[in-house]
Design an enzyme around this catalytic site. Structure first.
Site, short mmCIF file in Angstrom:
data_model
loop_
_atom_site.label_atom_id
_atom_site.label_comp_id
_atom_site.label_asym_id
_atom_site.label_seq_id
_atom_site.Cartn_x
_atom_site.Cartn_y
_atom_site.Cartn_z
N ARG A 126 0.71 -1.51 0.02
CA ARG A 126 -0.17 0.46 0.15
C ARG A 126 0.72 1.06 -0.32
NH1 ARG A 126 -3.70 -0.49 4.17
NH2 ARG A 126 -5.30 -1.85 1.84
N TYR A 127 1.93 1.02 0.71
CA TYR A 127 3.32 2.17 0.65
C TYR A 127 4.29 2.55 -0.06
CZ TYR A 127 0.47 3.52 5.10
OH TYR A 127 -0.55 3.92 6.18
N ARG A 130 7.32 0.10 1.68
CA ARG A 130 6.96 -0.97 2.47
C ARG A 130 5.45 -1.84 1.80
NH1 ARG A 130 6.18 4.19 4.42
NH2 ARG A 130 4.40 4.32 5.89
N CYS A 139 -1.61 -17.95 15.71
CA CYS A 139 -1.18 -17.25 16.82
C CYS A 139 -1.25 -18.48 18.04
CB CYS A 139 -1.84 -16.04 16.50
SG CYS A 139 -2.76 -15.48 16.02
N CYS A 143 -6.56 -13.28 19.88
CA CYS A 143 -6.76 -11.92 20.16
C CYS A 143 -8.97 -11.98 19.90
CB CYS A 143 -5.96 -10.94 20.26
SG CYS A 143 -4.74 -11.29 20.79
N CYS A 146 -9.09 -9.11 17.32
CA CYS A 146 -7.99 -9.23 16.45
C CYS A 146 -8.70 -8.47 15.08
CB CYS A 146 -7.84 -10.59 16.04
SG CYS A 146 -6.48 -10.67 14.88
N ARG A 148 -7.94 -8.91 12.05
CA ARG A 148 -7.73 -10.08 11.32
C ARG A 148 -9.05 -11.91 11.38
NH1 ARG A 148 -1.74 -9.49 10.13
NH2 ARG A 148 -2.10 -7.45 8.90
N ASP A 307 -10.73 -0.89 14.26
CA ASP A 307 -11.01 -0.54 13.54
C ASP A 307 -12.41 -1.21 13.67
OD1 ASP A 307 -11.26 -3.35 12.66
OD2 ASP A 307 -8.33 -3.20 12.84
N ASP A 344 -6.32 3.84 11.71
CA ASP A 344 -6.69 2.95 10.61
C ASP A 344 -7.66 3.45 9.40
OD1 ASP A 344 -4.46 1.14 8.32
OD2 ASP A 344 -4.19 -0.05 9.93
N LYS A 351 -2.43 4.03 7.83
CA LYS A 351 -2.67 5.21 9.14
C LYS A 351 -2.77 6.78 9.33
CE LYS A 351 -0.17 0.94 10.79
NZ LYS A 351 0.16 0.61 9.49
C1 LIG Z 1 0.55 -0.43 8.97
C2 LIG Z 1 1.55 -0.75 8.49
C3 LIG Z 1 2.70 -1.03 7.03
C4 LIG Z 1 4.10 -0.38 8.00
O1 LIG Z 1 3.33 1.09 8.08
P1 LIG Z 1 4.37 1.85 9.39
O2 LIG Z 1 3.47 3.24 9.77
O3 LIG Z 1 5.36 2.48 8.76
O4 LIG Z 1 4.99 1.60 10.78
C5 LIG Z 1 2.17 -1.20 6.03
N1 LIG Z 1 1.63 -1.87 5.25
C6 LIG Z 1 0.63 -1.45 5.35
C7 LIG Z 1 -0.52 -2.45 4.90
C8 LIG Z 1 -0.19 -1.43 6.63
O5 LIG Z 1 -1.34 -1.44 7.35
S1 SF4 Z 2 -4.11 -9.76 17.25
FE1 SF4 Z 2 -4.76 -11.23 15.68
S2 SF4 Z 2 -3.08 -11.75 14.73
FE2 SF4 Z 2 -2.06 -10.44 16.71
S3 SF4 Z 2 -1.59 -12.33 18.08
FE3 SF4 Z 2 -3.82 -11.58 17.96
S4 SF4 Z 2 -4.85 -13.24 16.96
FE4 SF4 Z 2 -2.76 -13.02 16.44
#
Ligand SMILES: *Cc1c(COP(=O)(O)O)cnc(C)c1O
Ligand code: SF4
Length: 383
Positions: A126-127, A130, A139, A143, A146, A148, A307, A344, A351
């Site tokens: 996305r960025y 990175r 995991c 959590c 979570c 995801r 989120d 986010d 973010k």
């Molecule tokens: C959070 C995130 C990152 C890392 O973001 P930083 O602000 O550099 O920590 C990179 N890609 C995605 C898709 C993210 O959600």
């Molecule tokens: S927040 Fe989600 S991905 Fe992270 S450790 Fe907990 S269950 Fe696993």
């Protein structure tokens, strides 16, 4: 060779050991084994009943939610739960509640549009420089908050070897990437050999500078950080580890020891907390948390606004709460331990930092600003 922990002062004694709780009879050799901790996870009601006084709500929630999102709690993390208080911060993060069954109209299946920004399966790009690289959907603890949830704990969606290989090929071929965040699930669910295979491929790329591991094992299974793991990752420095402590109760002596060994091994450590209603949505809790983290050599990095994932609406606070927490930290305690509060953005906007407003007025070259005591000061820009 194992790294020796050098105790030069009494900081360690400020951290309370979690101990073994109802597992007191278990030999240390098992208790400190991450394989044993994984195998002995609390995954059903009968096991949970042995650790806490389960409420009716938790029982119903387990029955109705376990198909969708498993319960899984390591014995280590389970010992941190208050057996008599369902509002215990550790318990709320790991034991289902019927509030999870509420799906609101504004809830989204993929709130951060992580799937949309995938050039290849398992890599979100996305960025500009990175990527997020998903390596597993397992995991040690699932959590309840979570983000995801739709993927995590579902064995059907686990990253296969070919998917990992294709993700690595994309990263190897895309020279604009200089930072890779190894994520999941929790990448430390993978074996050391599998992790080494990933790290060695990444380090072999001239364009890759930063390698981050996003892992909650420091919180949920600190024994995962073995001598073997540490000696392996030291070969791939610089390695940054971002973890996920949400409450001071999670800052145990076991966690302190693990953070110490990682820091002594040269890793830099950061923390990404999530703002959770009824768990950490108070400035004094956050202040205690960030101070404990600094003693553990973990720098607070982000506080995430909870989120729009499905079934976590009961954890969401107003955005004002996050601003209030930053307002209570900035100026009142070391700048070193103040995280950035971010939202986010739903739909994949990324973010977005949200801060208290310190700008009172801005006209031309004149800026009227206020400090943490709400006193106003004027700054004139030079001509
Ligand atoms: C959070 C995130 C990152 C890392 O973001 P930083 O602000 O550099 O920590 C990179 N890609 C995605 C898709 C993210 O959600
Ligand atoms: S927040 Fe989600 S991905 Fe992270 S450790 Fe907990 S269950 Fe696993």
């Amino acid at each position: 060779m194992a790294l020796e922990i050098i105790t030069v002062n009494k900081v360690r004694e400020r951290f309370k050991p979690a101990g073994k709780g109802v597992w007191a009879h278990v030999p240390d050799s098992d208790w400190h084994s991450w394989i044993w901790q994984q195998q002995q996870r609390v995954k059903n009601m009968a096991q949970l009943e042995k650790v806490i006084k389960v409420t009716d709500d938790e029982r119903v929630a387990y029955e109705k939610s376990n198909e969708m999102f498993n319960m899984g709690i390591t014995p280590y993390y389970a010992t941190l739960m208050d057996p008599d208080d369902a509002t215990c911060p550790v318990r709320q993060q790991s034991v289902p509640s019927t509030k999870e069954l509420n799906i609101l109209p504004e809830d989204l299946e993929d709130p951060l549009a992580e799937e949309r920004d995938m050039p290849v399966p398992g890599v979100t790009h996305r960025y500009p420089d990175r990527v997020l690289f998903y390596t597993t959907h397992n995991c040690p603890v699932y959590c309840r908050h979570c983000t995801r949830k739709r993927k995590v704990s579902d064995p059907g969606s686990a990253a296969q070897l070919t998917q990992l290989d294709n993700g690595l090929k994309y990263i190897e071929a895309t020279k604009t990437i200089r930072d890779v965040i190894i994520s999941g699930g929790d990448p430390l669910s993978l074996s050391d050999d599998r992790l080494e295979w990933i790290l060695s491929r990444l380090r072999a790329c001239d364009h890759i500078e930063t390698i981050r591991l996003g892992s909650r094992n420091l919180v949920t299974l600190p024994f995962r950080i073995t001598d073997n793991f540490i000696n392996m990752i030291r070969k791939y420095h610089p390695i940054h580890i971002n973890t996920h402590f949400n409450h001071p109760k999670e800052c145990t002596q076991e966690a302190y020891d693990t953070a110490t060994r990682l820091a002594d091994a040269g890793c830099t450590l950061g923390n990404q907390a999530v703002l959770l209603k009824g768990i950490n949505d108070k400035p004094e809790i956050f202040k205690e948390l960030v101070h404990k983290l600094m003693l553990m050599r973990i720098r607070p990095y982000y506080i995430y606004q909870c989120d729009l994932s499905q079934g976590i609406s009961h954890f969401r606070t107003p955005v004002e709460k996050g601003i209030e927490i930053i307002e209570a930290l900035r100026g009142h305690t070391s700048g070193l331990c103040i995280p950035q509060y971010v939202v986010d953005a739903p739909g994949g906007g990324g973010k977005i930092p949200v801060n208290p407003n310190y700008i009172v007025k801005h006209e031309g070259k004149k800026w009227v600003l206020r400090n943490f005591r709400k006193q106003e000061f004027t700054y004139f820009e030079p001509n």
